[in-house]
Each structure stands twice: as C-alpha cells, then as structure tokens.
Design a protein around this motif. Structure first.
Motif, short mmCIF file in Angstrom:
data_model
loop_
_atom_site.label_atom_id
_atom_site.label_comp_id
_atom_site.label_asym_id
_atom_site.label_seq_id
_atom_site.Cartn_x
_atom_site.Cartn_y
_atom_site.Cartn_z
N ILE A 11 0.84 -1.21 0.00
CA ILE A 11 0.00 0.00 0.00
C ILE A 11 0.87 1.26 0.00
O ILE A 11 0.61 2.20 -0.75
N LEU A 12 1.91 1.25 0.82
CA LEU A 12 2.79 2.42 0.87
C LEU A 12 3.52 2.63 -0.45
O LEU A 12 3.76 3.78 -0.85
N SER A 13 3.83 1.55 -1.15
CA SER A 13 4.53 1.69 -2.42
C SER A 13 3.63 2.32 -3.49
O SER A 13 4.12 2.87 -4.47
N LEU A 14 2.33 2.22 -3.31
CA LEU A 14 1.40 2.78 -4.28
C LEU A 14 1.04 4.25 -4.01
O LEU A 14 0.40 4.88 -4.86
N GLU A 15 1.44 4.77 -2.88
CA GLU A 15 1.03 6.12 -2.49
C GLU A 15 1.39 7.17 -3.53
O GLU A 15 0.57 8.02 -3.89
N GLY A 16 2.60 7.12 -4.05
CA GLY A 16 3.03 8.09 -5.05
C GLY A 16 2.21 8.01 -6.32
O GLY A 16 1.84 9.04 -6.91
N PHE A 18 -0.88 6.86 -6.59
CA PHE A 18 -2.22 7.38 -6.30
C PHE A 18 -2.23 8.89 -6.42
O PHE A 18 -3.14 9.47 -7.03
N ASP A 19 -1.23 9.53 -5.84
CA ASP A 19 -1.15 10.99 -5.89
C ASP A 19 -1.00 11.48 -7.34
O ASP A 19 -1.70 12.40 -7.75
N LYS A 20 -0.13 10.85 -8.09
CA LYS A 20 0.07 11.25 -9.50
C LYS A 20 -1.20 11.08 -10.32
O LYS A 20 -1.53 11.91 -11.16
N PHE A 21 -1.93 10.00 -10.06
CA PHE A 21 -3.14 9.75 -10.84
C PHE A 21 -4.25 10.72 -10.46
O PHE A 21 -4.86 11.34 -11.33
N VAL A 33 -1.50 1.91 -10.47
CA VAL A 33 -2.43 1.78 -9.34
C VAL A 33 -3.30 0.55 -9.54
O VAL A 33 -3.49 -0.25 -8.62
N ARG A 34 -3.84 0.38 -10.74
CA ARG A 34 -4.69 -0.77 -11.01
C ARG A 34 -3.93 -2.08 -10.82
O ARG A 34 -4.44 -3.03 -10.24
N LYS A 35 -2.69 -2.13 -11.30
CA LYS A 35 -1.88 -3.34 -11.13
C LYS A 35 -1.60 -3.59 -9.64
O LYS A 35 -1.72 -4.71 -9.15
N GLY A 36 -1.27 -2.53 -8.93
CA GLY A 36 -1.00 -2.66 -7.50
C GLY A 36 -2.22 -3.13 -6.72
O GLY A 36 -2.11 -3.96 -5.81
N MET A 37 -3.38 -2.64 -7.10
CA MET A 37 -4.60 -3.06 -6.43
C MET A 37 -4.92 -4.52 -6.74
O MET A 37 -5.42 -5.24 -5.88
N GLN A 38 -4.62 -4.97 -7.94
CA GLN A 38 -4.80 -6.38 -8.28
C GLN A 38 -3.84 -7.24 -7.45
O GLN A 38 -4.23 -8.30 -6.95
N ASP A 39 -2.60 -6.77 -7.29
CA ASP A 39 -1.64 -7.49 -6.45
C ASP A 39 -2.12 -7.56 -5.01
O ASP A 39 -1.98 -8.59 -4.34
N LYS A 41 -5.25 -7.48 -4.02
CA LYS A 41 -6.37 -8.43 -4.00
C LYS A 41 -5.85 -9.86 -3.92
O LYS A 41 -6.36 -10.68 -3.15
N THR A 42 -4.84 -10.16 -4.73
CA THR A 42 -4.26 -11.51 -4.73
C THR A 42 -3.62 -11.83 -3.39
O THR A 42 -3.82 -12.92 -2.84
N LEU A 43 -2.88 -10.87 -2.84
CA LEU A 43 -2.24 -11.06 -1.54
C LEU A 43 -3.29 -11.27 -0.46
O LEU A 43 -3.15 -12.15 0.40
N ALA A 44 -4.35 -10.47 -0.49
CA ALA A 44 -5.41 -10.60 0.50
C ALA A 44 -6.06 -11.99 0.42
O ALA A 44 -6.34 -12.61 1.45
N GLN A 45 -6.29 -12.48 -0.78
CA GLN A 45 -6.89 -13.80 -0.94
C GLN A 45 -5.95 -14.89 -0.42
O GLN A 45 -6.41 -15.84 0.24
N ASP A 46 -4.66 -14.75 -0.68
CA ASP A 46 -3.69 -15.71 -0.16
C ASP A 46 -3.70 -15.73 1.36
O ASP A 46 -3.65 -16.80 1.98
N ILE A 47 -3.78 -14.55 1.97
CA ILE A 47 -3.80 -14.46 3.43
C ILE A 47 -5.08 -15.07 3.97
O ILE A 47 -5.06 -15.82 4.96
#
Length: 59
Positions: A11-16, A18-21, A33-39, A41-47
């Motif tokens: 999430i922290l890696s996506l902050e910049g 998000f701001d740029k977009f 951002v879209r790719k990071g959010m998909q990642d 989602k995948t991480l959340a499902q794995d957890i």
C-alpha cells in the motif's frame, strides 16, 4: 506478522502513484495503481486462505 508487513509495504509503495493519478491525472500512474490493487487483492486472498487453513487445522 510478515504477511501484514507485506500488505503495508504494498500500500505504501502505491502512495506516489495514487497521488500522481488523482492530483495530476497521470494515466500511466493509473495503470500502476490498477496493477498494485490487483496485487493487493491476490495477496489478500492468499492471506485469507492461509488463515482459514490454520483455523481448520486447529479444530
């Protein structure tokens, strides 16, 4: 707690991006951002699966 750290770091890696977009309407940042959010989602499902498996093993 390492899984939690993974989520925080992602999430922290996506902050910049998000701001740029949202502030500068940078379309390439939106793609990142879209790719990071998909990642995320995948991480959340794995957890979720990991937690469920641990919970079922304890029963």
């Amino acid at each position: 707690m390492t899984r939690f750290e993974e989520v925080k770091n992602l999430i922290l890696s996506l902050e910049g991006d998000f701001d740029k977009f949202y502030s500068k309407e940078n379309q390439a940042a939106g793609t990142r951002v879209r790719k990071g959010m998909q990642d995320l989602k995948t991480l959340a499902q794995d957890i979720r699966t990991e937690v469920q498996n641990k919970k079922n093993a304890a029963e």
